[in-house]
Design a protein around this motif. Structure first.
Motif, mmCIF file in Angstrom:
data_model
loop_
_atom_site.group_PDB
_atom_site.id
_atom_site.type_symbol
_atom_site.label_atom_id
_atom_site.label_comp_id
_atom_site.label_asym_id
_atom_site.label_seq_id
_atom_site.Cartn_x
_atom_site.Cartn_y
_atom_site.Cartn_z
ATOM 1 N N ALA A 159 0.854 -1.396 0.283
ATOM 2 C CA ALA A 159 0.023 0.169 -0.175
ATOM 3 C C ALA A 159 0.904 1.493 -0.149
ATOM 4 O O ALA A 159 0.280 2.516 -0.399
ATOM 5 N N ALA A 160 1.752 1.427 0.589
ATOM 6 C CA ALA A 160 3.083 2.125 0.904
ATOM 7 C C ALA A 160 3.693 2.329 -1.303
ATOM 8 O O ALA A 160 3.327 3.745 -0.707
ATOM 9 N N TYR A 161 3.651 1.742 -1.335
ATOM 10 C CA TYR A 161 4.675 2.013 -2.422
ATOM 11 C C TYR A 161 3.637 2.648 -3.294
ATOM 12 O O TYR A 161 3.640 3.530 -3.838
ATOM 13 N N ALA A 162 2.191 2.052 -3.293
ATOM 14 C CA ALA A 162 0.825 2.477 -4.372
ATOM 15 C C ALA A 162 0.860 3.784 -4.319
ATOM 16 O O ALA A 162 0.631 4.969 -4.760
ATOM 17 N N VAL A 163 0.522 3.955 -2.615
ATOM 18 C CA VAL A 163 0.375 5.621 -2.620
ATOM 19 C C VAL A 163 1.257 6.717 -2.747
ATOM 20 O O VAL A 163 0.343 7.604 -3.597
ATOM 21 N N GLY A 164 2.952 6.471 -2.332
ATOM 22 C CA GLY A 164 3.545 6.893 -3.358
ATOM 23 C C GLY A 164 3.628 7.713 -4.081
ATOM 24 O O GLY A 164 3.568 8.522 -4.213
ATOM 25 N N SER A 165 3.000 6.529 -5.266
ATOM 26 C CA SER A 165 2.922 6.803 -6.797
ATOM 27 C C SER A 165 1.531 7.383 -7.617
ATOM 28 O O SER A 165 1.348 8.850 -7.548
ATOM 29 N N LEU A 185 12.595 12.081 -18.544
ATOM 30 C CA LEU A 185 13.304 10.343 -18.689
ATOM 31 C C LEU A 185 14.942 10.471 -18.076
ATOM 32 O O LEU A 185 15.106 9.184 -16.367
ATOM 33 N N CYS A 186 15.170 11.197 -18.523
ATOM 34 C CA CYS A 186 16.903 10.995 -17.428
ATOM 35 C C CYS A 186 16.979 11.189 -15.782
ATOM 36 O O CYS A 186 17.516 9.499 -14.879
ATOM 37 N N LEU A 187 16.471 12.101 -15.693
ATOM 38 C CA LEU A 187 16.203 12.345 -14.337
ATOM 39 C C LEU A 187 15.365 11.447 -12.923
ATOM 40 O O LEU A 187 15.756 10.551 -12.216
ATOM 41 N N GLY A 188 14.290 10.878 -13.967
ATOM 42 C CA GLY A 188 13.608 9.889 -13.618
ATOM 43 C C GLY A 188 14.386 8.484 -13.386
ATOM 44 O O GLY A 188 13.966 7.643 -12.109
ATOM 45 N N ILE A 196 15.802 3.313 -4.617
ATOM 46 C CA ILE A 196 15.819 2.146 -4.834
ATOM 47 C C ILE A 196 16.626 1.363 -3.806
ATOM 48 O O ILE A 196 16.578 0.186 -2.891
ATOM 49 N N LEU A 197 18.259 2.109 -4.379
ATOM 50 C CA LEU A 197 18.955 1.831 -3.168
ATOM 51 C C LEU A 197 19.574 1.324 -2.134
ATOM 52 O O LEU A 197 19.618 0.214 -1.345
ATOM 53 N N PHE A 218 8.377 7.686 -7.862
ATOM 54 C CA PHE A 218 8.866 7.967 -8.661
ATOM 55 C C PHE A 218 8.819 7.535 -10.059
ATOM 56 O O PHE A 218 8.352 7.422 -11.304
ATOM 57 N N PHE A 219 7.636 6.127 -9.849
ATOM 58 C CA PHE A 219 7.044 5.733 -10.674
ATOM 59 C C PHE A 219 5.828 5.955 -10.818
ATOM 60 O O PHE A 219 5.664 5.928 -12.643
ATOM 61 N N ALA A 220 5.016 6.766 -10.684
ATOM 62 C CA ALA A 220 3.869 7.397 -11.532
ATOM 63 C C ALA A 220 4.363 8.452 -12.636
ATOM 64 O O ALA A 220 3.880 8.627 -13.667
ATOM 65 N N PRO A 221 5.205 9.184 -12.057
ATOM 66 C CA PRO A 221 5.717 10.116 -13.265
ATOM 67 C C PRO A 221 6.409 9.316 -14.150
ATOM 68 O O PRO A 221 6.353 10.433 -15.515
ATOM 69 N N MET A 222 7.417 8.706 -14.107
ATOM 70 C CA MET A 222 7.992 7.646 -15.018
ATOM 71 C C MET A 222 6.664 6.906 -15.992
ATOM 72 O O MET A 222 7.184 6.652 -17.175
ATOM 73 N N ILE A 223 6.000 6.706 -16.025
ATOM 74 C CA ILE A 223 4.281 6.253 -16.563
ATOM 75 C C ILE A 223 4.278 7.401 -17.422
ATOM 76 O O ILE A 223 4.079 7.104 -18.766
#
Length: 304
Positions: A159-165, A185-188, A196-197, A218-223
């Motif tokens: 849920a935390a991953y989805a909420v962040g996105s 795209l490069c910055l993302g 992730i590190l 950063f998941f939703a913005p990359m999409i």
């Protein structure tokens, strides 16, 4: 009985696999409605947010029904919603993109798939590795929660991953950025790797939830950025195909990530699973940087 249940799940999954990509169809409609309109990014953001909302409320509802009634209850509810959703989409005649007539001169161009475009190849590969990250987090969260003797904690992590996105998608949709999309795209890609590190250092459900919350930002913005690049650089009559390649890449990557992570955890322990996500994020960053350099030296319409 277990074999029967697995067979039914397999048949259901195969049937779903033959369905057209609904997400691509909907995004193509947004593109037709807001073509050359600044509100298109907001529409893409809203669509990504809705996707994340399903990941927030879907699993708890499915698990609750399966526990309260019978194991297939959650799956049947998902199938019911799928049927209703498709019917509602089919009924939306007013938002259907106009049929574009293809002249004889452009017939040969029409027969070629957009995967021949180097831009589509770059973005599809990025989406595959983004999917690997998602699949890894799904499996690793469950294994980590079990190792911590808190099985239910996996739902908080996911849920935390989805909420962040979700919140990142809402915020990103309100921005009016002048930064070129290939820069974003490069910055993302770089941000994906850097967020992730820290998985290397997680030691509890709370720290894991915090890390995936930040990485999910950063998941939703990359999409959104990848979809916007497709919208601006793919022939209008092949837009749905272009978006389908990206979403198919995401789904394929998720399956690959889940499979590799599950095997890695079984053979080498829970903590070893995070290296699948870290490796995938490093490749997202690398391809994003290389893609930025390639796109930056080309005309916006010459990605073939």
């Amino acid at each position: 009985m277990v074999t029967v249940h697995i067979s039914l799940l397999f048949i259901f999954a195969v049937l779903i696999g033959f369905m057209p990509c609904i997400s691509a169809m909907i995004r193509a409609r947004w593109t037709a409605i807001y073509k050359e309109d600044s509100r298109l990014q907001t529409a893409y953001s809203l669509e990504s947010v809705f996707d994340e909302v399903t990941f927030i409320i879907g699993p708890p509802i499915s698990v609750t029904l399966s526990v309260a009634f019978f194991p297939q209850a959650g799956l049947l509810l998902a199938a019911f919603f799928l049927i209703i959703g498709v019917l509602l989409l089919v009924l939306q005649r007013d938002t259907e993109p106009a049929i574009i007539s293809i002249s004889s001169e452009s017939t040969s161009h029409k027969t070629h798939s957009v995967i021949r475009f180097s831009l589509v190849k770059i973005l599809t590969v990025i989406m595959i590795f983004m999917g690997v990250i998602v699949g890894t987090i799904d499996i690793f969260s469950v294994a980590f929660a079990n190792a911590q003797k808190i099985p239910a904690g996996a739902s908080f992590v996911l849920a935390a991953y989805a909420v962040g996105s979700c919140f990142a998608g809402l915020f990103f949709g309100t921005l009016k950025l002048s930064t070129p999309l290939h820069h974003l795209l490069c910055l993302g890609g770089i941000a994906t790797f850097l967020t992730i590190l820290p998985l290397i250092f997680v030691g509890s459900i709370y720290s894991l939830s915090f890390v995936v919350l930040i990485s999910g930002i950063f998941f939703a913005p990359m999409i959104i950025v990848t979809m916007s690049l497709i919208e601006k650089n793919i022939p209008e009559n092949q837009l749905t195909e272009g978006m389908t390649w990206l979403l198919a890449g995401l789904n394929v990557g998720t399956a690959i990530g889940a499979t590799l992570t599950g095997q890695r955890i079984d053979y080498s322990g829970v903590q070893s699973g995070i290296w699948i996500a870290i490796g995938a994020s490093a490749l997202v960053m690398l391809i994003g940087v290389l893609g930025f350099q390639r796109i930056n030296h080309k005309n916006n319409k010459s990605y073939v």
